[in-house]
Structure formats: C-alpha cells, structure tokens
Write a protein that holds these residues in place. Structure first.
Motif, short mmCIF file in Angstrom:
data_model
loop_
_atom_site.label_atom_id
_atom_site.label_comp_id
_atom_site.label_asym_id
_atom_site.label_seq_id
_atom_site.Cartn_x
_atom_site.Cartn_y
_atom_site.Cartn_z
N GLU A 149 0.83 -1.21 0.00
CA GLU A 149 0.00 0.00 0.00
C GLU A 149 0.86 1.26 0.00
O GLU A 149 0.52 2.26 -0.64
N GLU A 150 2.00 1.22 0.71
CA GLU A 150 2.89 2.38 0.74
C GLU A 150 3.62 2.52 -0.58
O GLU A 150 3.85 3.64 -1.06
N TRP A 151 4.01 1.40 -1.17
CA TRP A 151 4.61 1.45 -2.51
C TRP A 151 3.63 2.11 -3.49
O TRP A 151 4.00 3.01 -4.24
N GLN A 152 2.37 1.68 -3.45
CA GLN A 152 1.37 2.24 -4.35
C GLN A 152 1.16 3.73 -4.11
O GLN A 152 1.01 4.52 -5.05
N ARG A 153 1.12 4.13 -2.84
CA ARG A 153 0.88 5.53 -2.51
C ARG A 153 1.97 6.42 -3.10
O ARG A 153 1.68 7.46 -3.71
N VAL A 154 3.22 6.01 -2.93
CA VAL A 154 4.33 6.82 -3.43
C VAL A 154 4.37 6.81 -4.96
O VAL A 154 4.55 7.86 -5.59
N ALA B 71 13.70 3.11 -1.44
CA ALA B 71 13.68 2.42 -2.74
C ALA B 71 12.47 2.84 -3.56
O ALA B 71 12.57 3.05 -4.78
N HIS B 72 11.31 2.95 -2.92
CA HIS B 72 10.08 3.31 -3.63
C HIS B 72 10.16 4.74 -4.16
O HIS B 72 9.79 5.01 -5.30
N TYR B 73 10.65 5.65 -3.33
CA TYR B 73 10.79 7.05 -3.74
C TYR B 73 11.81 7.18 -4.87
O TYR B 73 11.56 7.85 -5.88
N THR B 74 12.96 6.52 -4.70
CA THR B 74 14.01 6.59 -5.72
C THR B 74 13.53 6.03 -7.05
O THR B 74 13.82 6.59 -8.12
#
Length: 243
Positions: A107-112, A153-156
């Motif tokens: 869910e956090e991966w998707q949000r970012v 990692a998700h942000y990058t």
C-alpha cells in the motif's frame, strides 16, 4: 540576457511548501501568472496566497490531489477557465517515506508511485491540450534517482521513472514544439530545520560547502520555463552543488 516570464501562464503542482513554494514565488516574481495546487488547507496556503497577492499578477491556488483523476480534471479546467492556455507545467507535488525495503507494505509502494509518477502522468496528459508550440514541461526529480539511497527504494524508483518519462516525451512531443526536462535537486534547505550532524555531513560532501536553497532550484525551473531554454530538451539538470 535577463530571465523574463512576463505574460507566461504556468501551472505548478505542490506549490504551498518547500521547493514548490520557492518555484511558485520565483516564477511569479519573474512576471508569470501561476496556478498552483495543494493537498491540505493550512497556514502555508494562507501565507502563500498573501505573498502572491503582494507580488501581483493573476494567480490561483487550488486544492487538488494529483493522484486523483477527478481532482486533476478540476485543476486543469481551472487553468483553462483562467488562462485559456498554458506556457509551462511544473510537476513538483510528491510524497516520501523512509521504510526498509523488506518491510515496505504494498500500500505504501502504491501511494508513493501513484503520487510521484502517476500524478505527473495524469497532469501532463490532461494539460497537453492547453500547451502549444514553445511550451515547456518540467519535472522536479531528485539527485537520488541516479545514486540511490537506503530506506527510499520506492521514492528513488519514482524519481528514476521521471527521467525515463522525460526522455520518451521529449522525443514524442518535440515535433509539436513542446520541451520536456527534469530538474534534479540535491540536498536543499527548506523551512524544515536540518539537524546539525546532517548539515555538517552534507557541507563536507558538497564542494560549495553548503546546502542548496529553494531559490537555487527555482532559478533553474524559471530558466526551463523561459524562452532562454528553447533548445534544451530531454535533459536532467542536477542542482546539487557538485555533491
């Protein structure tokens, strides 16, 4: 040569705080009319409205979540109703969190991803009919896109994605006279204080011996939004002090 944005109509996403706020004010002070959006009401929005009023020009603040298609449609309609067309679109809105990859919830991966990559997709696609020949699209990326950083990692991944998106759109939209570029800030001092140990570490890493300021980023964005950069297309410009 002098940077002049007089009569330019520009949309900036995520303009109430930090780098985005500096970009909005920098563009307005250079003569542009600016529409910007924000997610949450508060003092930052109120004070920005006050500063823009003091600056002069035809400026508009709109509440919009760039990951929400309906909100983006409303935002673009506000631009159309206010200006009729746009000369530049600056994508600054984004989110970040610090989570070990092994513990990163989907869910956090998707949000970012939805905010940092999905937002630019939605806003760019819907704004295209308002952009004519000579138009400029600027993505605010990050220096971490090419170096990576632990716990982000998700942000990058999203910031690296903007580089690929830029290269493709530069070739696809170039024949229409629309330029697409990335501004990639390094460590920038915003209104949030930097802990002394972190500040000292960055000062040793950056040849110029200081953190960047929001005005440093805003100046490069202004250049890319102006006619001075009319032959700059598909580029990533690092604003990092040489780190």
């Amino acid at each position: 040569m002098e940077l002049k944005l007089t009569a330019k109509k520009i949309l900036v996403t995520g303009g109430s705080r930090g780098i985005g706020r500096g970009i909005v004010l920098g563009l307005a002070r250079a003569g542009a009319d600016v529409v910007t959006c924000y997610r949450t009401e508060g003092e930052a929005v109120t004070s920005l409205a006050r500063e823009l009023k003091e600056t002069g020009g035809d400026h508009h603040l709109v509440r919009a979540d760039v990951s929400d298609p309906a909100d983006v449609d409303d935002l673009i309609e506000r631009c159309r109703a206010s200006y009729g067309s746009l000369d530049a679109v600056v994508h600054n809105a984004g989110v970040i969190s610090h989570v070990p990859f092994a513990e990163l919830p989907f869910e956090e991966w998707q949000r970012v991803v939805n905010n940092n990559l999905g937002g630019p997709y939605l806003v760019t696609q819907r704004a295209l009919p308002l952009l004519s020949e000579g138009g400029s699209i600027v993505f605010v990326g990050s220096r971490v896109a090419t170096v990576g950083i632990p716990l982000r990692a998700h942000y990058t991944a999203t910031k690296a994605g903007l580089v690929g998106l830029t290269r493709s759109l530069a070739k696809e939209l170039g024949p229409r006279g629309i330029r697409v570029n990335v501004v990639a800030p390094g460590p920038i001092q915003t209104e949030e204080p930097t802990p002394p140990p972190v500040l000292e570490r960055y000062q040793k890493m950056i040849p110029l011996g200081r953190l960047g300021e929001v005005e440093d980023v805003a100046g490069v964005v202004g250049f890319l939004a102006s006619d001075l950069s009319r032959f700059v297309n598909g580029e990533t410009i690092n604003v990092d002090g040489g780190i």
